[in-house]
Design a protein around this motif. Structure first.
Motif, PDB file in Angstrom:
ATOM      1  N   TYR A 155       0.875  -1.158   0.000  1.00 46.64           N
ATOM      2  CA  TYR A 155       0.000   0.000   0.000  1.00 46.64           C
ATOM      3  C   TYR A 155       0.915   1.212   0.000  1.00 46.64           C
ATOM      4  N   ALA A 156       0.434   2.297  -0.565  1.00 49.56           N
ATOM      5  CA  ALA A 156       1.186   3.544  -0.507  1.00 49.56           C
ATOM      6  C   ALA A 156       0.208   4.707  -0.469  1.00 49.56           C
ATOM      7  N   VAL A 157       0.653   5.790   0.126  1.00 46.90           N
ATOM      8  CA  VAL A 157      -0.078   7.050   0.063  1.00 46.90           C
ATOM      9  C   VAL A 157       0.894   8.097  -0.458  1.00 46.90           C
ATOM     10  N   PHE A 158       0.362   9.000  -1.274  1.00 44.14           N
ATOM     11  CA  PHE A 158       1.183  10.036  -1.899  1.00 44.14           C
ATOM     12  C   PHE A 158       0.468  11.371  -1.770  1.00 44.14           C
ATOM     13  N   ASP A 159       1.176  12.385  -1.291  1.00 38.22           N
ATOM     14  CA  ASP A 159       0.639  13.736  -1.159  1.00 38.22           C
ATOM     15  C   ASP A 159       1.008  14.503  -2.426  1.00 38.22           C
ATOM     16  N   PHE A 160       0.014  14.690  -3.283  1.00 38.89           N
ATOM     17  CA  PHE A 160       0.240  15.280  -4.608  1.00 38.89           C
ATOM     18  C   PHE A 160      -0.113  16.764  -4.590  1.00 38.89           C
ATOM     19  N   ASP A 161       0.885  17.612  -4.827  1.00 37.94           N
ATOM     20  CA  ASP A 161       0.673  19.056  -4.916  1.00 37.94           C
ATOM     21  C   ASP A 161       0.461  19.437  -6.374  1.00 37.94           C
ATOM     22  N   PHE A 162      -0.462  20.363  -6.613  1.00 37.75           N
ATOM     23  CA  PHE A 162      -0.724  20.820  -7.978  1.00 37.75           C
ATOM     24  C   PHE A 162      -1.312  22.225  -7.945  1.00 37.75           C
ATOM     25  N   VAL A 163      -1.400  22.825  -9.122  1.00 38.58           N
ATOM     26  CA  VAL A 163      -1.975  24.149  -9.264  1.00 38.58           C
ATOM     27  C   VAL A 163      -3.218  24.017 -10.133  1.00 38.58           C
ATOM     28  N   THR A 164      -4.336  24.571  -9.664  1.00 44.79           N
ATOM     29  CA  THR A 164      -5.594  24.488 -10.408  1.00 44.79           C
ATOM     30  C   THR A 164      -5.588  25.453 -11.593  1.00 44.79           C
ATOM     31  N   LEU A 165      -6.596  25.345 -12.433  1.00 45.12           N
ATOM     32  CA  LEU A 165      -6.715  26.229 -13.600  1.00 45.12           C
ATOM     33  C   LEU A 165      -6.839  27.697 -13.197  1.00 45.12           C
ATOM     34  N   ASP A 166      -7.424  27.957 -12.033  1.00 45.65           N
ATOM     35  CA  ASP A 166      -7.526  29.337 -11.565  1.00 45.65           C
ATOM     36  C   ASP A 166      -6.357  29.719 -10.655  1.00 45.65           C
ATOM     37  N   ASN A 167      -5.238  29.021 -10.817  1.00 49.34           N
ATOM     38  CA  ASN A 167      -3.956  29.333 -10.186  1.00 49.34           C
ATOM     39  C   ASN A 167      -3.958  29.207  -8.659  1.00 49.34           C
ATOM     40  N   CYS A 168      -4.683  28.247  -8.135  1.00 51.48           N
ATOM     41  CA  CYS A 168      -4.673  27.960  -6.692  1.00 51.48           C
ATOM     42  C   CYS A 168      -3.813  26.730  -6.422  1.00 51.48           C
ATOM     43  N   ARG A 169      -2.977  26.810  -5.406  1.00 49.51           N
ATOM     44  CA  ARG A 169      -2.161  25.655  -5.012  1.00 49.51           C
ATOM     45  C   ARG A 169      -3.028  24.725  -4.173  1.00 49.51           C
ATOM     46  N   LYS A 170      -3.031  23.449  -4.523  1.00 48.22           N
ATOM     47  CA  LYS A 170      -3.828  22.445  -3.801  1.00 48.22           C
ATOM     48  C   LYS A 170      -2.959  21.228  -3.526  1.00 48.22           C
ATOM     49  N   SER A 171      -3.469  20.393  -2.636  1.00 48.58           N
ATOM     50  CA  SER A 171      -2.810  19.140  -2.293  1.00 48.58           C
ATOM     51  C   SER A 171      -3.894  18.081  -2.116  1.00 48.58           C
ATOM     52  N   LYS A 172      -3.703  16.921  -2.720  1.00 52.53           N
ATOM     53  CA  LYS A 172      -4.635  15.801  -2.586  1.00 52.53           C
ATOM     54  C   LYS A 172      -3.830  14.554  -2.251  1.00 52.53           C
ATOM     55  N   ILE A 173      -4.392  13.721  -1.379  1.00 52.45           N
ATOM     56  CA  ILE A 173      -3.706  12.490  -0.984  1.00 52.45           C
ATOM     57  C   ILE A 173      -4.282  11.320  -1.766  1.00 52.45           C
ATOM     58  N   PHE A 174      -3.392  10.608  -2.409  1.00 48.74           N
ATOM     59  CA  PHE A 174      -3.747   9.421  -3.182  1.00 48.74           C
ATOM     60  C   PHE A 174      -3.387   8.169  -2.386  1.00 48.74           C
ATOM     61  N   PHE A 175      -4.286   7.207  -2.398  1.00 49.57           N
ATOM     62  CA  PHE A 175      -4.054   5.882  -1.807  1.00 49.57           C
ATOM     63  C   PHE A 175      -3.818   4.924  -2.965  1.00 49.57           C
ATOM     64  N   ILE A 176      -2.721   4.186  -2.918  1.00 50.55           N
ATOM     65  CA  ILE A 176      -2.380   3.260  -3.998  1.00 50.55           C
ATOM     66  C   ILE A 176      -2.339   1.846  -3.437  1.00 50.55           C
ATOM     67  N   ALA A 177      -3.145   0.974  -4.041  1.00 49.01           N
ATOM     68  CA  ALA A 177      -3.128  -0.451  -3.713  1.00 49.01           C
ATOM     69  C   ALA A 177      -2.337  -1.133  -4.828  1.00 49.01           C
ATOM     70  N   TRP A 178      -1.121  -1.527  -4.523  1.00 53.13           N
ATOM     71  CA  TRP A 178      -0.191  -2.105  -5.491  1.00 53.13           C
ATOM     72  C   TRP A 178      -0.195  -3.624  -5.349  1.00 53.13           C
ATOM     73  N   ALA A 179      -0.640  -4.328  -6.391  1.00 53.99           N
ATOM     74  CA  ALA A 179      -0.701  -5.797  -6.376  1.00 53.99           C
ATOM     75  C   ALA A 179      -0.266  -6.313  -7.743  1.00 53.99           C
ATOM     76  N   PRO A 180       1.045  -6.379  -7.997  1.00 58.77           N
ATOM     77  CA  PRO A 180       1.525  -6.821  -9.304  1.00 58.77           C
ATOM     78  C   PRO A 180       1.165  -8.281  -9.580  1.00 58.77           C
ATOM     79  N   ALA A 181       1.020  -8.605 -10.843  1.00 59.91           N
ATOM     80  CA  ALA A 181       0.640  -9.959 -11.253  1.00 59.91           C
ATOM     81  C   ALA A 181       1.624 -11.004 -10.737  1.00 59.91           C
ATOM     82  N   GLU A 182       2.880 -10.644 -10.562  1.00 60.31           N
ATOM     83  CA  GLU A 182       3.915 -11.587 -10.130  1.00 60.31           C
ATOM     84  C   GLU A 182       3.863 -11.896  -8.638  1.00 60.31           C
ATOM     85  N   SER A 183       3.050 -11.183  -7.870  1.00 63.06           N
ATOM     86  CA  SER A 183       3.005 -11.426  -6.426  1.00 63.06           C
ATOM     87  C   SER A 183       2.260 -12.715  -6.100  1.00 63.06           C
TER      88      SER A 183
END
Length: 151
Positions: free
Chosen positions: A78-106
């Protein structure tokens, strides 16, 4: 005996009882103090019990590519990532992504444990905005992340 342990682990996983304070504290540091860019979680067996541990934290200056490179090619995480970005109206935002990583080889057992425990972890880590499930790197590429942000 192994089947009974697996069933008990699955029940605890659904309830989120195996999430250690280390996991919760690292997530809160990432969310509120912005000291981590990402966190990778891994199950480890201790005294016959599965416990979720922090395997790696990425510093504030690390990138999404650094996170992707840190995931094993043949085991679930599992992983979480804090993604910073700028919106179209030039606002700085941050969103947290949750990643469930399960490769076929596991291993099948690992896939089962991670699949059954995902919701419990999501409940324990409050403040996740988006979820990505990936079995290969293309399913969690930057194009996938950007598509989620646009919606």
């Amino acid at each position: 005996m192994a089947m009974a342990n697996l069933k008990m682990a699955a029940e605890k996983a659904r309830a989120g009882m195996w999430v250690t304070d280390e996991c919760k504290n690292s997530f809160m540091e990432m969310k509120w103090k912005k000291v981590h860019r990402y966190i990778v979680f891994k199950f480890e067996e201790e005294s016959g019990m599965l416990r979720l541990k922090v395997e790696k934290v990425g510093g504030a200056g690390e990138s999404y590519e650094d996170l992707a490179a840190s995931l094993p090619k043949d085991d679930c995480r599992y992983a979480v990532f804090d993604f910073d970005f700028v919106t179209l109206d030039n606002c700085r935002k941050s969103k947290i992504f949750f990643i469930a990583w399960a490769p076929a080889e596991s291993r099948v057992r690992a896939k089962m444990v991670y699949a059954t425990s995902k919701d419990g972890l999501r409940r324990a880590l409050e403040g996740i905005h988006y979820e990505v499930q990936a079995t290969d790197p293309t399913e969690m590429g930057m194009d996938v992340i950007n598509q989620r942000l646009i919606k």
